[in-house]
Design a protein around this motif. Structure first.
Motif, PDB file in Angstrom:
ATOM      1  N   VAL A 135       3.940   5.908  -7.767  1.00 54.15           N
ATOM      2  CA  VAL A 135       3.580   5.633  -6.385  1.00 54.15           C
ATOM      3  C   VAL A 135       4.781   5.806  -5.467  1.00 54.15           C
ATOM      4  O   VAL A 135       5.922   5.505  -5.844  1.00 54.15           O
ATOM      5  CB  VAL A 135       3.010   4.194  -6.247  1.00 54.15           C
ATOM      6  N   SER A 136       4.519   6.280  -4.260  1.00 52.60           N
ATOM      7  CA  SER A 136       5.565   6.434  -3.244  1.00 52.60           C
ATOM      8  C   SER A 136       5.194   5.638  -1.997  1.00 52.60           C
ATOM      9  O   SER A 136       4.018   5.551  -1.631  1.00 52.60           O
ATOM     10  CB  SER A 136       5.732   7.916  -2.873  1.00 52.60           C
ATOM     11  N   LEU A 137       6.216   5.058  -1.358  1.00 48.12           N
ATOM     12  CA  LEU A 137       6.027   4.399  -0.063  1.00 48.12           C
ATOM     13  C   LEU A 137       6.508   5.289   1.083  1.00 48.12           C
ATOM     14  O   LEU A 137       6.554   4.865   2.225  1.00 48.12           O
ATOM     15  CB  LEU A 137       6.777   3.066  -0.028  1.00 48.12           C
ATOM     16  N   GLY A 138       6.895   6.515   0.769  1.00 52.50           N
ATOM     17  CA  GLY A 138       7.427   7.425   1.771  1.00 52.50           C
ATOM     18  C   GLY A 138       8.938   7.416   1.774  1.00 52.50           C
ATOM     19  O   GLY A 138       9.582   8.452   1.644  1.00 52.50           O
ATOM     20  N   PHE A 139       9.531   6.230   1.868  1.00 54.69           N
ATOM     21  CA  PHE A 139      10.991   6.093   1.860  1.00 54.69           C
ATOM     22  C   PHE A 139      11.504   5.628   0.497  1.00 54.69           C
ATOM     23  O   PHE A 139      12.715   5.604   0.272  1.00 54.69           O
ATOM     24  CB  PHE A 139      11.448   5.104   2.949  1.00 54.69           C
ATOM     25  N   PHE A 140      10.579   5.260  -0.408  1.00 52.60           N
ATOM     26  CA  PHE A 140      10.970   4.770  -1.735  1.00 52.60           C
ATOM     27  C   PHE A 140       9.935   5.253  -2.747  1.00 52.60           C
ATOM     28  O   PHE A 140       8.733   5.000  -2.581  1.00 52.60           O
ATOM     29  CB  PHE A 140      11.047   3.239  -1.741  1.00 52.60           C
ATOM     30  N   ASP A 141      10.416   5.965  -3.793  1.00 52.41           N
ATOM     31  CA  ASP A 141       9.504   6.616  -4.737  1.00 52.41           C
ATOM     32  C   ASP A 141       9.496   6.034  -6.143  1.00 52.41           C
ATOM     33  O   ASP A 141       8.648   6.420  -6.951  1.00 52.41           O
ATOM     34  CB  ASP A 141       9.857   8.109  -4.858  1.00 52.41           C
ATOM     35  N   ASP A 142      10.407   5.144  -6.457  1.00 54.50           N
ATOM     36  CA  ASP A 142      10.566   4.692  -7.844  1.00 54.50           C
ATOM     37  C   ASP A 142       9.673   3.481  -8.138  1.00 54.50           C
ATOM     38  O   ASP A 142      10.146   2.371  -8.388  1.00 54.50           O
ATOM     39  CB  ASP A 142      12.032   4.384  -8.138  1.00 54.50           C
ATOM     40  N   ILE A 143       8.358   3.734  -8.088  1.00 52.89           N
ATOM     41  CA  ILE A 143       7.365   2.702  -8.373  1.00 52.89           C
ATOM     42  C   ILE A 143       6.413   3.253  -9.431  1.00 52.89           C
ATOM     43  O   ILE A 143       5.925   4.377  -9.307  1.00 52.89           O
ATOM     44  CB  ILE A 143       6.559   2.326  -7.109  1.00 52.89           C
ATOM     45  N   VAL A 144       6.169   2.480 -10.467  1.00 46.14           N
ATOM     46  CA  VAL A 144       5.247   2.916 -11.519  1.00 46.14           C
ATOM     47  C   VAL A 144       4.261   1.801 -11.819  1.00 46.14           C
ATOM     48  O   VAL A 144       4.611   0.613 -11.826  1.00 46.14           O
ATOM     49  CB  VAL A 144       6.003   3.335 -12.797  1.00 46.14           C
ATOM     50  N   ILE A 145       3.001   2.181 -12.034  1.00 44.83           N
ATOM     51  CA  ILE A 145       1.969   1.253 -12.494  1.00 44.83           C
ATOM     52  C   ILE A 145       1.641   1.658 -13.931  1.00 44.83           C
ATOM     53  O   ILE A 145       1.023   2.701 -14.155  1.00 44.83           O
ATOM     54  CB  ILE A 145       0.712   1.322 -11.612  1.00 44.83           C
ATOM     55  N   PRO A 146       2.101   0.900 -14.935  1.00 49.51           N
ATOM     56  CA  PRO A 146       1.907   1.294 -16.340  1.00 49.51           C
ATOM     57  C   PRO A 146       0.443   1.224 -16.746  1.00 49.51           C
ATOM     58  O   PRO A 146      -0.366   0.542 -16.095  1.00 49.51           O
ATOM     59  CB  PRO A 146       2.764   0.276 -17.100  1.00 49.51           C
ATOM     60  N   PRO A 147       0.081   1.924 -17.818  1.00 50.96           N
ATOM     61  CA  PRO A 147      -1.322   1.991 -18.246  1.00 50.96           C
ATOM     62  C   PRO A 147      -1.984   0.626 -18.434  1.00 50.96           C
ATOM     63  O   PRO A 147      -3.148   0.441 -18.063  1.00 50.96           O
ATOM     64  CB  PRO A 147      -1.248   2.749 -19.573  1.00 50.96           C
ATOM     65  N   GLU A 148      -1.250  -0.335 -19.003  1.00 47.99           N
ATOM     66  CA  GLU A 148      -1.851  -1.649 -19.268  1.00 47.99           C
ATOM     67  C   GLU A 148      -2.119  -2.450 -17.990  1.00 47.99           C
ATOM     68  O   GLU A 148      -2.826  -3.457 -18.014  1.00 47.99           O
ATOM     69  CB  GLU A 148      -0.973  -2.470 -20.217  1.00 47.99           C
ATOM     70  N   SER A 149      -1.554  -1.986 -16.861  1.00 43.64           N
ATOM     71  CA  SER A 149      -1.738  -2.695 -15.595  1.00 43.64           C
ATOM     72  C   SER A 149      -2.732  -2.008 -14.666  1.00 43.64           C
ATOM     73  O   SER A 149      -2.846  -2.370 -13.500  1.00 43.64           O
ATOM     74  CB  SER A 149      -0.384  -2.837 -14.876  1.00 43.64           C
ATOM     75  N   LEU A 150      -3.447  -1.008 -15.189  1.00 42.63           N
ATOM     76  CA  LEU A 150      -4.489  -0.334 -14.418  1.00 42.63           C
ATOM     77  C   LEU A 150      -5.810  -1.093 -14.556  1.00 42.63           C
ATOM     78  O   LEU A 150      -5.964  -1.948 -15.423  1.00 42.63           O
ATOM     79  CB  LEU A 150      -4.668   1.101 -14.917  1.00 42.63           C
ATOM     80  N   GLN A 151      -6.773  -0.776 -13.677  1.00 43.41           N
ATOM     81  CA  GLN A 151      -8.118  -1.301 -13.864  1.00 43.41           C
ATOM     82  C   GLN A 151      -8.630  -0.811 -15.217  1.00 43.41           C
ATOM     83  O   GLN A 151      -8.495   0.354 -15.555  1.00 43.41           O
ATOM     84  CB  GLN A 151      -9.033  -0.814 -12.735  1.00 43.41           C
ATOM     85  N   GLN A 152      -9.212  -1.711 -16.000  1.00 39.54           N
ATOM     86  CA  GLN A 152      -9.653  -1.373 -17.349  1.00 39.54           C
ATOM     87  C   GLN A 152     -11.180  -1.293 -17.429  1.00 39.54           C
ATOM     88  O   GLN A 152     -11.864  -2.030 -16.706  1.00 39.54           O
ATOM     89  CB  GLN A 152      -9.116  -2.407 -18.341  1.00 39.54           C
ATOM     90  N   ILE A 174       0.857  -1.182   0.000  1.00 36.10           N
ATOM     91  CA  ILE A 174       0.000   0.000   0.000  1.00 36.10           C
ATOM     92  C   ILE A 174       0.891   1.230   0.000  1.00 36.10           C
ATOM     93  O   ILE A 174       1.778   1.368   0.844  1.00 36.10           O
ATOM     94  CB  ILE A 174      -0.943   0.024   1.224  1.00 36.10           C
ATOM     95  N   GLY A 175       0.695   2.098  -0.984  1.00 31.66           N
ATOM     96  CA  GLY A 175       1.477   3.323  -1.083  1.00 31.66           C
ATOM     97  C   GLY A 175       0.578   4.519  -1.314  1.00 31.66           C
ATOM     98  O   GLY A 175      -0.642   4.456  -1.114  1.00 31.66           O
ATOM     99  N   GLU A 176       1.187   5.602  -1.739  1.00 30.49           N
ATOM    100  CA  GLU A 176       0.460   6.849  -1.992  1.00 30.49           C
ATOM    101  C   GLU A 176       0.787   7.340  -3.396  1.00 30.49           C
ATOM    102  O   GLU A 176       1.941   7.326  -3.817  1.00 30.49           O
ATOM    103  CB  GLU A 176       0.858   7.902  -0.958  1.00 30.49           C
ATOM    104  N   ILE A 177      -0.234   7.752  -4.127  1.00 23.91           N
ATOM    105  CA  ILE A 177      -0.014   8.265  -5.474  1.00 23.91           C
ATOM    106  C   ILE A 177       0.721   9.600  -5.381  1.00 23.91           C
ATOM    107  O   ILE A 177       0.266  10.523  -4.709  1.00 23.91           O
ATOM    108  CB  ILE A 177      -1.346   8.449  -6.221  1.00 23.91           C
ATOM    109  N   LYS A 178       1.880   9.687  -6.038  1.00 20.20           N
ATOM    110  CA  LYS A 178       2.631  10.950  -6.025  1.00 20.20           C
ATOM    111  C   LYS A 178       2.463  11.723  -7.330  1.00 20.20           C
ATOM    112  O   LYS A 178       2.930  12.861  -7.444  1.00 20.20           O
ATOM    113  CB  LYS A 178       4.108  10.709  -5.737  1.00 20.20           C
TER     114      LYS A 178
END
Length: 206
Positions: free
Chosen positions: A99-116, A86-90
């Motif tokens: 997405v950020s976890l507070g201590f780590f920011d290099d997280i991406v959810i690509p378009p094809e992996s979103l709810q469609q 669980i993170g926070e959308i930055k």
């Protein structure tokens, strides 16, 4: 999410730290060197867990410091694949939801992996899930600051250590170095394309 990794390093203790206990000096130097740093193919180092073995210390000619080979365990952030976090959308971009976890920011959810089906709202600069119901479609916005639950589906490490000069032209080399500077040494790829994943507010009981 967090793992213990066994490591080994030679730690240099400067003379002005000789009055401290050796273990305390070594712990201070290891944390100074590794904390919040990404180790290639290991993960993001958080803090020293313990020291398991100290070998003999040496003082070399011309250097008043002591050098000790140390075996230790370090707490490292390295989530396993399929782990749910669980993170926070930055922020959002055409590349996906960042997405950020507070201590780590290099997280991406690509378009094809979103709810469609999903679309990118250029005006608002946010991704939108076009949720279909019997009453019609509802636009669910993925706003900055919202909490989001996602699954880790991939990871990538980039060796960002300095390299020697190449034989290419200076302009080309300069452009390449600029790209490397911007590239994250450790990147996680997430997915929310399953029931229960996405903004926490989407799945709260009505």
């Amino acid at each position: 999410m967090f793992v213990l990794v066994e490591m080994m390093d030679t730690v240099r203790i400067p003379p002005w730290q000789f009055e401290m206990k050796l273990n305390d000096s070594i712990a201070e130097e290891l944390n100074k060197k590794l904390a919040n740093k990404v180790v290639y193919n290991v993960g993001l180092c958080i803090c020293l867990y313990d020291i398991t073995k100290l070998e003999d210390s040496y003082i070399f000619p011309g250097d008043g410091a002591s050098h000790t080979k140390v075996h230790f365990r370090y707490v490292v952030f390295h989530p396993f694949l399929d782990e749910i976090l669980i993170g926070e959308i930055k922020g959002c971009s055409q590349d996906g939801v960042h997405v950020s976890l507070g201590f780590f920011d290099d997280i991406v959810i690509p378009p094809e992996s979103l709810q469609q089906p999903a679309k990118f709202d250029e005006a608002e600069q946010v991704w939108v899930w076009e949720y279909e119901t019997e009453e019609g479609a509802h636009d669910l916005y993925m706003d900055t600051g919202e909490e989001i639950r996602f699954r880790i589906v991939d990871e990538s490490f980039v060796d960002t250590s300095p390299t020697g000069p190449s034989s290419t032209e200076a302009s080309t080399s300069g452009a390449t170095e600029e790209v490397q500077k911007k590239e994250a040494p450790y990147m996680l790829v997430g997915s929310i394309s399953e029931p229960g994943l996405g903004l926490l507010s989407w799945w709260t009981n009505s």
